[in-house]
Design a protein around this motif. Sequence first.
Motif, mmCIF file in Angstrom:
data_model
loop_
_atom_site.group_PDB
_atom_site.id
_atom_site.type_symbol
_atom_site.label_atom_id
_atom_site.label_comp_id
_atom_site.label_asym_id
_atom_site.label_seq_id
_atom_site.Cartn_x
_atom_site.Cartn_y
_atom_site.Cartn_z
ATOM 1 N N THR A 201 -2.367 6.731 27.466
ATOM 2 C CA THR A 201 -2.712 6.882 28.882
ATOM 3 C C THR A 201 -2.019 8.134 29.408
ATOM 4 O O THR A 201 -0.980 8.541 28.867
ATOM 5 N N ASN A 202 -2.583 8.728 30.478
ATOM 6 C CA ASN A 202 -1.962 9.969 30.959
ATOM 7 C C ASN A 202 -0.826 9.743 31.950
ATOM 8 O O ASN A 202 -0.277 10.674 32.524
ATOM 9 N N GLU A 203 -0.466 8.472 32.132
ATOM 10 C CA GLU A 203 0.713 8.161 32.948
ATOM 11 C C GLU A 203 1.594 7.223 32.125
ATOM 12 O O GLU A 203 1.101 6.235 31.572
ATOM 13 N N HIS A 204 2.864 7.547 32.015
ATOM 14 C CA HIS A 204 3.780 6.708 31.232
ATOM 15 C C HIS A 204 4.892 6.162 32.114
ATOM 16 O O HIS A 204 5.565 6.921 32.810
ATOM 17 N N ARG A 205 5.102 4.891 32.029
ATOM 18 C CA ARG A 205 6.178 4.276 32.822
ATOM 19 C C ARG A 205 7.544 4.661 32.247
ATOM 20 O O ARG A 205 7.707 4.747 31.029
ATOM 21 N N ILE A 206 8.500 4.866 33.149
ATOM 22 C CA ILE A 206 9.840 5.226 32.669
ATOM 23 C C ILE A 206 10.890 4.205 33.131
ATOM 24 O O ILE A 206 12.084 4.461 33.056
ATOM 25 N N ASP A 207 10.416 3.051 33.568
ATOM 26 C CA ASP A 207 11.386 2.078 34.099
ATOM 27 C C ASP A 207 12.253 1.444 33.014
ATOM 28 O O ASP A 207 13.291 0.872 33.315
#
Length: 266
Positions: A201-207
Amino acid sequence: MENGERNLEDFKVGSLPTLIYIPDFITETEQTQLLNHIYKAPITKWKSLKNRRLQNWGGVVHEKGLLPQALPPWLTKITQRICQRTGLFPSAINHVLINEYLPDQGIMPHQDGPAYFPVVAILSLGCPAVMNFTPHSKLRACNDGERTTDADASSDIQKDEHGNKICLNDHHSFSVLLMPCSLLIFKDEAYSDYLHGIEDTNEHRIDKVVNVFEALKHKKDQISPGSGDSEEIERTEHIESIQRTSTRISLTCRLVLKVHKNLFKF
Ligand SMILES: O=C(O)CCC(=O)C(=O)O
Ligand SMILES: [Fe+2]
């Protein structure tokens, strides 16, 4: 002190014994040189997979070992530095896989094949991305029904002297933000008990990233490139994902201990 002079221990991230993240392992000039070499290779060097392209350097890896081909000098320059800097490889790295990911491409959660010595060093170039580590299904299976409230957790199950199941280490999923020019190294549990992958996906979570400082620096740069004060870092802490806007290239550097000198001995 330069990153190259610091102790490897200083770069440990997360709670597992051997997950090491070294920012700025190479310079931006070296990154450009590497990218030039990679894109200068003949088109036939690329192998297209469903969700990424790759170049294989060092020879063909078979179940029974490596049918070797010498690495080019532009790669040995890097692999030798990795060996010297980490001291984690018993002999010279002899295999490099170069993966190219467009912003919506990734790699399925997987474990690296049995032919490799169980230490991997991944050099990242280009667009940042997040690598996710998830406990291996074997470990999760041990846990089924025992930890219904926390789907991400898993434990080593052992039996006590009465045959009762006991949980040893907790295994939680976590992520690492892979910035350009950084080197990620993992071995031991991170290698054997976890799958690693990158979401397509072109958005990656960084939490869930364990290299938090790197994530904060990146978040700050997304908001106001160039300014580096820590107040600004605090103000950007609410950002929970990164946007992948361009191509990422990675160099997965490994050692295959069993090398076949002679094709006919296969
Ligand atoms: O591209 C990456 O960072 C990971 C590649 C990888 O896991 C592999 O080649 O086995
Ligand atoms: Fe891998």
